[in-house]
Enzyme design. Structure first.
Site, short mmCIF file in Angstrom:
data_model
loop_
_atom_site.label_atom_id
_atom_site.label_comp_id
_atom_site.label_asym_id
_atom_site.label_seq_id
_atom_site.Cartn_x
_atom_site.Cartn_y
_atom_site.Cartn_z
N SER A 148 0.79 -1.23 0.00
CA SER A 148 0.00 0.00 0.00
C SER A 148 0.82 1.28 0.00
O SER A 148 0.32 2.35 -0.29
CB SER A 148 -0.88 0.01 1.24
OG SER A 148 -0.04 0.06 2.39
N GLY A 149 2.09 1.16 0.38
CA GLY A 149 2.92 2.36 0.48
C GLY A 149 3.16 2.78 1.92
O GLY A 149 3.98 3.64 2.19
N GLY A 150 2.44 2.18 2.86
CA GLY A 150 2.58 2.54 4.27
C GLY A 150 4.01 2.36 4.76
O GLY A 150 4.57 3.24 5.42
N PHE A 151 4.61 1.23 4.41
CA PHE A 151 5.95 0.94 4.89
C PHE A 151 6.97 1.94 4.33
O PHE A 151 7.85 2.41 5.03
CB PHE A 151 6.34 -0.49 4.52
CG PHE A 151 7.71 -0.85 5.00
CD1 PHE A 151 7.94 -1.15 6.33
CD2 PHE A 151 8.79 -0.85 4.12
CE1 PHE A 151 9.21 -1.46 6.79
CE2 PHE A 151 10.06 -1.16 4.57
CZ PHE A 151 10.27 -1.47 5.91
N ASP B 247 -1.52 1.39 6.03
CA ASP B 247 -1.43 1.28 7.49
C ASP B 247 -0.41 2.26 8.01
O ASP B 247 0.41 2.76 7.25
CB ASP B 247 -1.03 -0.16 7.89
CG ASP B 247 0.32 -0.57 7.33
OD1 ASP B 247 0.71 -0.03 6.26
OD2 ASP B 247 0.99 -1.43 7.92
N GLN C 167 -1.53 -4.71 13.24
CA GLN C 167 -0.41 -3.97 13.86
C GLN C 167 -0.40 -4.22 15.36
O GLN C 167 -1.06 -5.14 15.84
CB GLN C 167 -0.55 -2.48 13.52
CG GLN C 167 -0.30 -2.16 12.04
CD GLN C 167 1.17 -2.27 11.65
OE1 GLN C 167 2.04 -2.51 12.49
NE2 GLN C 167 1.46 -2.11 10.36
N GLY D 212 4.41 -4.60 10.69
CA GLY D 212 5.16 -4.00 11.79
C GLY D 212 6.21 -4.89 12.40
O GLY D 212 6.69 -4.63 13.50
N CYS E 33 19.56 -24.61 -11.08
CA CYS E 33 19.30 -23.36 -11.80
C CYS E 33 20.29 -23.17 -12.95
O CYS E 33 21.31 -23.85 -13.03
CB CYS E 33 19.34 -22.17 -10.84
SG CYS E 33 21.00 -21.56 -10.47
N CYS F 150 23.90 -22.44 -11.88
CA CYS F 150 24.68 -23.60 -11.42
C CYS F 150 24.95 -24.58 -12.55
O CYS F 150 25.93 -25.30 -12.53
CB CYS F 150 23.96 -24.27 -10.26
SG CYS F 150 23.94 -23.22 -8.79
N HIS G 261 20.13 -17.67 -9.03
CA HIS G 261 20.37 -18.79 -8.13
C HIS G 261 19.61 -18.61 -6.81
O HIS G 261 18.96 -19.53 -6.33
CB HIS G 261 21.87 -18.96 -7.85
CG HIS G 261 22.13 -19.89 -6.73
ND1 HIS G 261 22.07 -21.26 -6.88
CD2 HIS G 261 22.33 -19.66 -5.39
CE1 HIS G 261 22.25 -21.83 -5.70
NE2 HIS G 261 22.40 -20.89 -4.78
ZN LIG Z 1 21.81 -22.46 -8.51
#
Ligand SMILES: [Zn+2]
Length: 714
Positions: free
Chosen positions: A102-105, A155, A203, A230, A320, A323, A349
């Site tokens: 939401s942007g609160g943080f 929040d 919260q 929080g 991956c 690797c 990775h």
């Molecule tokens: Zn990997």
């Protein structure tokens, strides 16, 4: 637990499996961009991009839901762009679900000045210096324009170390904003898509009273899911785990639970155990930028020169693209040069590592062995995060049966199932036993003989490998020999010693009282007898203890077989202090706790002392040592001490164990030049007491020049 009158019908959240003894659950839900299976990790795509990753790469590494950020996207490119192109999915070419914060943080963590009031937050744009107002309604409007599948309410996020009064005020404002967000989400009046779900954020900082009030209030409202907000903003890890556990327990079962901004792999595993379904964090990509990889053997910092020449992949057990295609040496080079490709390859990775962890966790819950997976994996993940100690969760399966530092630990038969499904040895016996009891050391979490059948391990690893039957039967060559002496290092719940006792008794009853068996002496070394004392109280779980021998050993420190041919003695105290007063052994069952828990017993110095003491009468008397450890450093320490070292049988989760013996002829499975080459490249080639550069180079010289590798004896 609060009972929400609503169901999360919009998401059709369904729990697929839960495991007793843990709050973990596997679930799934529907979004307008497809199904989501939980527990899930969501990579952070702050600016409508996960740093350094194309959407093709994200699909390949296994990403399913991306997180985007309202605060950043409202400032750039701005909602008009999303309205024009029809939302974030088309904009960034991502067809999976998107969750928007939401942007609160971000407003909470704004370095610039910002003002919070009842209406919302006023702040200055870092892009063009313009003033903006972010209210609950505006946040919802923007998230709709972005085209989010899961929106979050605005929040007021405060520091988790805030005072009660401050935390209470912020929580109450968050509640009023939550009500306004719900109204805005259901309202009409903008052009954005309206199928999105909306999550509330609980919260209350680090106050149980406030967390409870917040959960009570929010769960009465028709949200589609609940986030724990929080946390990861200043509290200790122990507090984070405590409040995650407590808050998750306050949330209704039939809704997704999302722990915002958390965390490292171990944080996530711990939070799943406590009942959380969804996670997001910048760590996999952020650490990649710093040259750090998560691997099955812990974290690796690629700036270190030790990787300069290593041709192996980042993590040999990883599938991956990084690797598969690149060496550690190349990644080290890219990181040192600060090349973008290094960042990108490590992010690929790390994301794979996170998604694989989540998928393994999910499978373990679905198949009913999460607790065992948790126990095993936790130890590995803690190892990679030693600078950040962890408090085990309070969730208990059943009242524990303890004595001192030991407890009876019950593993469900699913342990075998997990071993079998992983293609490992030890699937045998799964159907016979529903509940397997083991002794666990509480302080370290280590489980003694954490394999399906402890006696099976004791027999295969110690009794059969040492050819005990053969050694006890009198032959013309050992006729009249002195007693065969077994050192049982780490008595524990006495399964190794009892395996030897029972082997002797079988031979004795087969051959009758007139038998011509060689006398046997078992010398058991143990510092803490609580584990055996505890196990003898629960002999229904430890059938090998339904025998007078261990009870006599505990009561009197010794036991003698009726034939007089077998004697069992206890050496109580630290092995390092007691062994030099014991008769030197022919066979050693070396079974202390691991080098992490019982490190003094695994050092180069200890093995050197042991070698000298046991071989003082060589070549007349030779010694063989059997241990469950197959670790490179342990094998090197044994070689360095002067032993010949060979591979032992594979048991349970260990693909190889180790046998060491007095110098002699070539034996079966003797480590050869191939092992030596691997040791040279190993990142863990030294025992923990070999630290200084000079000591290390002497140590290396000794290993390379070992007689076992074809060098003439000095
Ligand atoms: Zn990997």
């Amino acid at each position: 637990m609060s009972q929400n009158p609503q169901s999360s019908s919009k998401l059709q959240f369904r729990i697929e499996a839960e495991n007793p003894g843990t709050a973990a659950r596997a679930a799934c839900f529907e979004t307008s961009h497809g199904e989501v299976k939980t527990p899930i990790f969501m990579p952070v795509g702050t600016q409508a991009t996960v740093k350094g990753q194309s959407v093709d790469s994200l699909r390949t590494v296994g990403s399913r839901v991306l997180l985007a950020n309202t605060y950043h996207l409202m400032l750039r490119p701005g909602t008009d762009v999303f309205l024009k192109v029809g939302g974030i999915h088309r904009f960034m070419n991502w067809d999976g679900p998107v969750l928007t914060d939401s942007g609160g943080f971000q407003i909470f963590s704004l370095p610039h000045r910002r003002e919070m009031n009842e209406e919302g937050a006023r702040f200055r744009s870092y892009v063009d210096g313009e003033m903006h107002m972010l209210s609950p309604e505006e946040s919802i409007r923007i998230q709709k324009c972005i085209g989010s599948d899961i929106m979050m309410v605005l929040d007021q996020c405060i520091s988790s170390t805030a005072s009660f009064a401050e935390a209470k005020a912020a929580m109450e404002l968050t509640h009023r904003w939550a009500v306004r967000s719900l109204e805005a989400a259901d309202g009409r009046g903008d052009g954005g898509p309206r199928k999105a779900a909306l999550f509330a954020i609980v919260q209350g900082a680090c106050f149980h009273e406030l967390r409870r009030r917040s959960a009570d209030f929010l769960t009465q409202l028709p949200f589609n899911g609940f986030a724990i907000g929080g946390l990861a903003v200043g509290e200790s890890r122990a507090e984070r785990e405590e409040f995650t556990e407590a808050t998750a327990a306050l949330l209704p079962k039939n809704f997704p639970r999302y722990l915002m901004g958390v965390g490292t792999p171990i944080d996530i595993l711990e939070a799943v155990h406590r009942g959380v379904d969804m996670f997001d964090c910048i760590i996999p990509t952020c650490f990649a930028q710093r040259g750090v990889a998560f691997t099955s053997h812990g974290k690796i910092q690629f700036r270190r020169t030790v990787y300069k020449f290593l041709e192996e992949p980042v993590d040999a057990s990883c599938i991956c693209n990084t690797c598969k295609n690149y060496s550690r040496a190349y990644i080290h080079h890219l990181v040192k040069c600060e090349e973008l490709l290094g960042w990108q390859l490590l992010a690929t990775h790390n994301l794979t590592f996170y998604h694989r962890l989540m998928s393994e966790i999910r499978t373990s819950i679905l198949e009913g062995y999460f607790l065992d997976y948790y126990q095993t994996r936790r130890k590995e993940l803690i190892r990679s995060d030693e600078d950040n100690p962890i408090v085990p969760p309070n969730i208990r399966q059943r009242p524990s049966q303890n004595l001192g530092n030991y407890e009876i630990y019950r593993a469900h038969a699913a342990l075998e199932k997990s071993n079998a499904s992983l293609g490992r040895a030890g699937g045998r016996g799964a159907e016979q036993s529903q509940l397997l009891a083991r002794i666990r050391q509480i302080s370290s979490g280590e489980i003694m003989h954490s394999v399906p059948d402890p006696m099976d391990e004791s027999n295969r690893l110690y009794v059969e490998q040492s050819r005990l039957v053969h050694q006890l039967v009198q032959t013309p060559t050992n006729l009249g020999a002195t007693p065969l002496v077994i050192w049982d290092v780490g008595l524990g719940a006495a399964s190794n010693a009892m395996a030897a006792v029972l082997c002797f008794e079988r031979l004795y009853s087969d051959s009758g009282p007139s038998s011509n068996l060689r006398p046997l002496q078992i010398l058991s070394f143990e510092r803490d007898l609580d584990s055996l004392t505890l196990a003898t109280k629960y002999t229904k779980h430890f059938p090998h203890l339904r025998h007078p021998a261990p009870h006599n050993l505990l009561a009197h420190g010794n036991w003698k077989h009726e034939s007089g041919l077998l004697q069992w003695n206890l050496y109580k105290g630290c092995f390092l202090e007691t062994f030099k007063s014991a008769t030197s052994p022919d066979i050693i069952f070396y079974d202390p706790f691991s080098s992490k828990t019982d490190s003094p017993l695994w050092t180069a110095e200890t093995f050197s002392d042991l070698f000298k003491y046991c071989n003082k009468n060589a070549p007349a008397k030779k010694v063989e040592l059997y241990t469950y450890s197959g670790s490179t450093a342990v094998r090197a320490a044994l070689l360095h001490a002067g032993f010949f070292v060979a591979r032992g049988v594979s048991i349970g989760l260990k693909s190889e164990t180790t046998v060491a013996f007095s110098p002699g002829e070539a034996g079966e499975g003797l480590l050869g030049s191939e092992w030596l080459q691997r040791w040279e490249r190993s990142g863990a080639k030294f025992p923990i007491d070999v630290v200084e550069a000079e000591a290390r180079s002497k140590f290396e010289e000794k290993i390379r020049g070992h007689f076992q590798f074809g060098h003439p004896r000095e």
